[in-house]
Structure formats: C-alpha cells, structure tokens
Motif scaffolding. Structure first.
Motif, PDB file in Angstrom:
ATOM      1  N   VAL A 117       0.778  -1.238  -0.207  1.00 59.46           N
ATOM      2  CA  VAL A 117       0.120   0.214   0.549  1.00 59.46           C
ATOM      3  C   VAL A 117       0.640   1.201   0.272  1.00 59.46           C
ATOM      4  CG1 VAL A 117      -0.103   0.079   2.381  1.00 59.46           C
ATOM      5  CG2 VAL A 117      -1.869   1.237   0.997  1.00 59.46           C
ATOM      6  N   ARG A 118       0.801   2.013  -0.964  1.00 57.69           N
ATOM      7  CA  ARG A 118       1.120   3.562  -1.386  1.00 57.69           C
ATOM      8  C   ARG A 118       1.043   4.074  -0.201  1.00 57.69           C
ATOM      9  NH1 ARG A 118      -0.297   3.481  -6.176  1.00 57.69           N
ATOM     10  NH2 ARG A 118      -1.583   5.266  -5.906  1.00 57.69           N
ATOM     11  N   PRO A 119       1.693   5.190   0.884  1.00 59.26           N
ATOM     12  CA  PRO A 119       1.231   6.040   1.587  1.00 59.26           C
ATOM     13  C   PRO A 119       0.447   6.665   1.628  1.00 59.26           C
ATOM     14  CG  PRO A 119       3.774   6.387   1.039  1.00 59.26           C
ATOM     15  CD  PRO A 119       3.374   5.447  -0.063  1.00 59.26           C
ATOM     16  N   ASP A 120      -0.223   7.791  -0.154  1.00 58.07           N
ATOM     17  CA  ASP A 120      -1.018   8.368   0.084  1.00 58.07           C
ATOM     18  C   ASP A 120      -2.443   7.478  -0.096  1.00 58.07           C
ATOM     19  OD1 ASP A 120       0.303   7.024  -2.676  1.00 58.07           O
ATOM     20  OD2 ASP A 120      -2.044   7.868  -3.986  1.00 58.07           O
ATOM     21  N   GLU A 121      -2.569   6.004  -1.048  1.00 64.21           N
ATOM     22  CA  GLU A 121      -3.256   4.720  -0.427  1.00 64.21           C
ATOM     23  C   GLU A 121      -4.000   5.119   0.993  1.00 64.21           C
ATOM     24  OE1 GLU A 121      -2.619   2.337  -4.374  1.00 64.21           O
ATOM     25  OE2 GLU A 121      -1.706   1.843  -2.356  1.00 64.21           O
TER      26      GLU A 121
ATOM     27  N   VAL B 212      -0.113 -13.844   7.904  1.00 60.92           N
ATOM     28  CA  VAL B 212      -0.403 -13.782   7.322  1.00 60.92           C
ATOM     29  C   VAL B 212      -0.645 -15.557   6.959  1.00 60.92           C
ATOM     30  CG1 VAL B 212      -0.886 -14.774   4.579  1.00 60.92           C
ATOM     31  CG2 VAL B 212      -0.230 -12.328   4.977  1.00 60.92           C
ATOM     32  N   LYS B 213       0.330 -16.143   8.166  1.00 59.23           N
ATOM     33  CA  LYS B 213       0.574 -17.363   8.270  1.00 59.23           C
ATOM     34  C   LYS B 213      -0.411 -17.706   9.583  1.00 59.23           C
ATOM     35  CE  LYS B 213       4.529 -19.870   9.165  1.00 59.23           C
ATOM     36  NZ  LYS B 213       6.141 -19.388   9.622  1.00 59.23           N
ATOM     37  N   ARG B 214      -1.015 -16.501  10.022  1.00 57.65           N
ATOM     38  CA  ARG B 214      -1.625 -16.459  11.135  1.00 57.65           C
ATOM     39  C   ARG B 214      -2.946 -16.340  10.753  1.00 57.65           C
ATOM     40  NH1 ARG B 214       0.145 -12.894  16.186  1.00 57.65           N
ATOM     41  NH2 ARG B 214      -1.996 -14.619  17.789  1.00 57.65           N
ATOM     42  N   GLY B 215      -3.510 -16.585   9.501  1.00 51.65           N
ATOM     43  CA  GLY B 215      -4.449 -16.496   8.927  1.00 51.65           C
ATOM     44  C   GLY B 215      -5.472 -14.942   8.616  1.00 51.65           C
ATOM     45  N   LEU B 216      -3.921 -13.859   9.146  1.00 48.27           N
ATOM     46  CA  LEU B 216      -4.786 -12.446   8.460  1.00 48.27           C
ATOM     47  C   LEU B 216      -4.636 -12.457   7.177  1.00 48.27           C
ATOM     48  CD1 LEU B 216      -3.748 -11.270  11.640  1.00 48.27           C
ATOM     49  CD2 LEU B 216      -5.845 -12.355  11.423  1.00 48.27           C
ATOM     50  N   SER B 217      -5.097 -10.978   6.479  1.00 46.02           N
ATOM     51  CA  SER B 217      -5.049 -10.104   5.227  1.00 46.02           C
ATOM     52  C   SER B 217      -3.926  -9.652   6.085  1.00 46.02           C
ATOM     53  CB  SER B 217      -6.292 -10.038   4.693  1.00 46.02           C
ATOM     54  OG  SER B 217      -5.932  -9.473   3.700  1.00 46.02           O
ATOM     55  N   VAL B 218      -2.921  -9.450   4.920  1.00 47.50           N
ATOM     56  CA  VAL B 218      -2.172  -8.109   5.836  1.00 47.50           C
ATOM     57  C   VAL B 218      -1.036  -7.023   3.961  1.00 47.50           C
ATOM     58  CG1 VAL B 218      -0.375  -7.425   6.746  1.00 47.50           C
ATOM     59  CG2 VAL B 218      -1.427  -9.628   7.664  1.00 47.50           C
ATOM     60  N   ARG B 219      -0.924  -6.410   3.939  1.00 43.06           N
ATOM     61  CA  ARG B 219      -0.563  -5.406   3.080  1.00 43.06           C
ATOM     62  C   ARG B 219       0.897  -4.597   4.030  1.00 43.06           C
ATOM     63  NH1 ARG B 219      -4.554  -1.803   0.006  1.00 43.06           N
ATOM     64  NH2 ARG B 219      -5.332  -1.205   1.953  1.00 43.06           N
ATOM     65  N   VAL B 220       1.521  -4.169   3.348  1.00 40.84           N
ATOM     66  CA  VAL B 220       2.816  -3.321   3.484  1.00 40.84           C
ATOM     67  C   VAL B 220       3.043  -2.305   2.918  1.00 40.84           C
ATOM     68  CG1 VAL B 220       5.305  -3.704   3.434  1.00 40.84           C
ATOM     69  CG2 VAL B 220       3.986  -5.752   4.162  1.00 40.84           C
ATOM     70  N   LEU B 221       2.979  -0.774   4.331  1.00 46.08           N
ATOM     71  CA  LEU B 221       3.259   0.135   3.863  1.00 46.08           C
ATOM     72  C   LEU B 221       4.361   0.245   2.891  1.00 46.08           C
ATOM     73  CD1 LEU B 221       2.479   3.127   4.247  1.00 46.08           C
ATOM     74  CD2 LEU B 221       3.289   3.252   6.059  1.00 46.08           C
ATOM     75  N   SER B 222       4.912   0.477   1.463  1.00 46.94           N
ATOM     76  CA  SER B 222       5.420   0.631   0.799  1.00 46.94           C
ATOM     77  C   SER B 222       6.947   2.019   1.527  1.00 46.94           C
ATOM     78  CB  SER B 222       5.731   1.172  -0.614  1.00 46.94           C
ATOM     79  OG  SER B 222       4.750  -0.169  -1.293  1.00 46.94           O
ATOM     80  N   GLY B 223       7.902   1.805   1.822  1.00 44.25           N
ATOM     81  CA  GLY B 223       8.834   2.893   2.057  1.00 44.25           C
ATOM     82  C   GLY B 223       8.667   3.017   3.044  1.00 44.25           C
ATOM     83  N   GLY B 224       7.889   2.275   4.392  1.00 44.93           N
ATOM     84  CA  GLY B 224       7.535   2.132   5.890  1.00 44.93           C
ATOM     85  C   GLY B 224       7.583   3.812   5.840  1.00 44.93           C
ATOM     86  N   ILE B 225       7.904   4.164   7.634  1.00 44.68           N
ATOM     87  CA  ILE B 225       8.296   5.975   7.885  1.00 44.68           C
ATOM     88  C   ILE B 225       8.768   6.946   7.067  1.00 44.68           C
ATOM     89  CG2 ILE B 225       9.451   4.985   9.585  1.00 44.68           C
ATOM     90  CD1 ILE B 225       7.608   6.613  11.958  1.00 44.68           C
TER      91      ILE B 225
ATOM     92  N   GLY C 201       8.582   6.328   3.905  1.00 41.70           N
ATOM     93  CA  GLY C 201       8.279   7.167   2.903  1.00 41.70           C
ATOM     94  C   GLY C 201       6.660   7.369   3.254  1.00 41.70           C
ATOM     95  N   TRP C 202       6.247   7.337   4.428  1.00 41.46           N
ATOM     96  CA  TRP C 202       5.139   8.106   4.878  1.00 41.46           C
ATOM     97  C   TRP C 202       5.966   9.590   4.927  1.00 41.46           C
ATOM     98  CZ3 TRP C 202      -0.186   7.436   5.587  1.00 41.46           C
ATOM     99  CH2 TRP C 202      -0.727   8.407   6.583  1.00 41.46           C
ATOM    100  N   THR C 203       6.405   9.634   5.617  1.00 41.34           N
ATOM    101  CA  THR C 203       6.986  11.193   6.061  1.00 41.34           C
ATOM    102  C   THR C 203       7.568  12.200   5.180  1.00 41.34           C
ATOM    103  OG1 THR C 203       9.570  10.462   6.815  1.00 41.34           O
ATOM    104  CG2 THR C 203       7.161  11.096   8.178  1.00 41.34           C
ATOM    105  N   GLY C 204       7.824  11.187   3.753  1.00 43.85           N
ATOM    106  CA  GLY C 204       8.765  11.733   2.671  1.00 43.85           C
ATOM    107  C   GLY C 204       7.601  12.448   2.143  1.00 43.85           C
ATOM    108  N   ALA C 205       6.196  11.671   2.217  1.00 42.96           N
ATOM    109  CA  ALA C 205       5.011  12.428   0.977  1.00 42.96           C
ATOM    110  C   ALA C 205       4.915  13.572   1.849  1.00 42.96           C
ATOM    111  CB  ALA C 205       4.285  10.855   1.061  1.00 42.96           C
ATOM    112  N   GLY C 206       5.367  13.645   2.764  1.00 46.79           N
ATOM    113  CA  GLY C 206       4.336  14.708   3.211  1.00 46.79           C
ATOM    114  C   GLY C 206       3.398  14.960   4.533  1.00 46.79           C
ATOM    115  N   TYR C 207       3.150  13.499   4.868  1.00 44.54           N
ATOM    116  CA  TYR C 207       1.475  13.131   6.448  1.00 44.54           C
ATOM    117  C   TYR C 207       2.699  13.543   7.494  1.00 44.54           C
ATOM    118  CZ  TYR C 207      -0.460  11.849   1.725  1.00 44.54           C
ATOM    119  OH  TYR C 207      -0.796  11.238   1.234  1.00 44.54           O
ATOM    120  N   PRO C 208       1.872  13.328   8.675  1.00 43.67           N
ATOM    121  CA  PRO C 208       2.938  13.828   9.529  1.00 43.67           C
ATOM    122  C   PRO C 208       2.249  12.030  10.442  1.00 43.67           C
ATOM    123  CG  PRO C 208      -0.439  14.450   9.775  1.00 43.67           C
ATOM    124  CD  PRO C 208       0.301  14.133   8.345  1.00 43.67           C
ATOM    125  N   LEU C 209       3.708  12.772  11.757  1.00 42.30           N
ATOM    126  CA  LEU C 209       3.167  11.590  12.461  1.00 42.30           C
ATOM    127  C   LEU C 209       2.280  12.255  14.237  1.00 42.30           C
ATOM    128  CD1 LEU C 209       7.625  11.062  12.534  1.00 42.30           C
ATOM    129  CD2 LEU C 209       5.570   9.350  11.187  1.00 42.30           C
ATOM    130  N   GLY C 210       1.588  11.138  14.571  1.00 42.44           N
ATOM    131  CA  GLY C 210       1.255  11.555  15.676  1.00 42.44           C
ATOM    132  C   GLY C 210       2.198  10.624  17.067  1.00 42.44           C
TER     133      GLY C 210
END
Length: 309
Positions: A207-211, A285-298, A300-309
C-alpha cells in the motif's frame, strides 16, 4: 608448514592489511584467519604482534571511516546497499539499530565481535548523525580490542594451529578442496534460504503512503502495526497516527483478539527494502490474517508529507 609461516612472517603484514580491509569493506571473507596466523607468527617475534595490531587497526579504520562518511552523506541508501549484498538481510539493519538504541556509541566497541554488525555499525553511526570525534574514539577502541584479541588467540593457541597447518599440508589439495566445498555449500544454503524467504514475502501486497492516507481520511477500519525495534519505540517516539507498536520477535504470539474484525492490517518499519515489515506481514498471514505492507515504511510516509503522531 614451516614455509607457510616463513612466508607469512615475511609478507604477513600486507596479508593482514588486505584481509581486514576487504572484510570491513563488506566482502563475505573473514579476516580472523589472518589475525590468527599473525598471532602464530608472533610466537617467535613479539614485535610482529605489535605491528600486526597496528596494520589491522589501520586497515579497519580506513574502511570504517569510508562507510561512516558514506552513511552520513547517503543515509538509508547505503544501508539498503549493504543489506542487498548481505546473506542475511532480514536482520542486519534491525540488529544494528537495536544495538545503538541500547548501548549508544558503546556499540562501536563491541561491533567487530558481532557478525553483521561489524560492517553496518559505521554507516549507521554516520546516518544517525554521530559526531566524527566520538566515532573515531569509540571505533578505534573497538578495533584495537578486536584485532588484539584475534592476534592474541593465535599466539595463545599457536601450537594447535601449527599442528592443524601440518595436517592440512599433508592432505594438500584434498584439504583445500574439502574446505572450499564446505564453504560453497554453506553459502549456497544461505543464498537459497534467502531466495525462498524473499520469494514468499515478495508476493505480499503493498500500500502506498497516499493510499494509506486516503484510507485513514475515509475512517476505514485499520490496524497499523509498527514493527520497529522496541528500543526505538520508547515514550515520546513519533509514529504513524493510530499505529500499534509490536516487537517483531513477538509477532507470532502477540494477542490479536482486540483487533477489529475485518479491519485492514498494514505493517511498516524503518528498514531498507521494508524487510522487517515484510517479515511481520508474512508471519501474520501465516496466522490467517490479510495483511499489506506500507511501501517505504515510516520514511516513505514522512517523505510524502504526511504527519506523525
């Protein structure tokens, strides 16, 4: 065997310098055998031991200083490069970050004794903004301790090492072929294991930061999992709003009963190539959950201009 030791006594300092320099630059070639042989040669020449420690220290400090300034200039890109060429990339940066979080600059004193941490510690110190003087002092102390320990080991066990060299000399090419074959099998196994894990994790959706920001704005039910090292998540450390800190080592047993049913689960980290987040997602996922990974991690999130809490 005597010829080997004679040649090492004559040209060993150059061998020690090259062996240590190559290892500290990141090549998967151990420098310890060179230090041990230097210790064996020093059994009959105490001055040689002092010279060998000085040469090994010089070679290591040269390589470490290059990595330190590369880390300061290029940051995460240098760490990503080292992880791509590492046989065990899933823990290399994480282990280094955790060590710095727990021990601070003292990490540099013990780094040479910890596989994986030895090469990563200098660029990580640079990326974390450590002062050059502090890096030089602590790294020098650790390097002298490491080089001296290796040479002292060769000096202490020189009789046993000499007997081993005699046996190797008697076996000739057979011994060399056997050792080369065993080393090749070990490297092949580690590479295959890495490929198998990478293939499994590579199938995980991203999942991208903007998504992610759009999902949060729509009040979609989310479980955002921060899998950075626990020591890096002390009070006051900022994270993506609403994220839950979960130590990667406990991801297989962490309680999930309070996670909203049907929620979208997103994992993220602060490591090159999202390695820790991918590993966490794979285990969930091995525990039966549906999971996505944030591309670029934290980053990538801050680099896209989104705030931290």
């Amino acid at each position: 065997m005597e010829n080997i030791l004679f040649l090492f006594a004559q040209y060993g300092l150059l061998a020690v310098f090259i062996g240590v320099l190559v290892e500290q630059l990141g090549a998967p070639l151990p420098a310890l055998p060179f230090l041990l042989l230097a210790g064996v040669a020093a059994a009959s020449d105490g001055v040689f031991a002092v010279k060998a420690v000085a040469v090994a220290t010089l070679a290591s400090m040269l390589a470490d200083t290059l990595w330190f300034f590369a880390g300061r200039r290029y940051g995460g890109r240098v760490l990503a490069l080292l992880c791509r060429i590492s046989i065990s990339p899933d823990s290399c940066v994480r282990q280094s970050q955790l060590s710095f979080a727990r021990r601070g600059v003292a990490t540099l004193v013990v780094a040479k004794f910890v596989p994986g941490l030895s090469t990563l510690a200098p660029p990580l110190a640079g990326a974390l903004g450590m002062r050059t003087a502090s890096f030089a002092v602590y790294n020098l102390a650790g390097t002298v301790l490491w080089a001296g320990s290796g040479i002292a080991g060769g000096l202490l066990f020189h009789n046993q090492i000499e007997r081993l060299l005699e046996r190797v000399s008697e076996l000739g090419n057979i011994a060399l072929a056997l050792m080369g074959g065993l080393l090749g099998l070990y490297v092949a196994w580690r590479v295959w294991r890495r490929w198998r894990i990478a293939r499994a994790m590579g199938r995980l959706p991203r999942v991208r930061p903007d998504e992610l920001a759009e999902l949060m704005a729509q009040d979609v039910e989310l479980v955002i999992v921060d899998v950075r090292a626990a020591a890096l998540q002390s009070d006051g450390v900022e994270r993506i709003p609403g994220a839950r800190p979960v130590e990667l080592a406990t991801i297989e047993s962490v309680p999930i009963d309070d996670w909203p049913e049907g929620a979208q689960i997103i994992t993220y980290c602060s490591c090159p190539n999202d390695v820790s987040a991918l590993k966490a997602a794979h285990l969930l996922v091995k525990r039966g959950l549906s999971v996505r990974v944030l591309s670029g991690g934290i980053d990538g999130w801050t680099g896209a201009g989104y705030p931290l809490g």
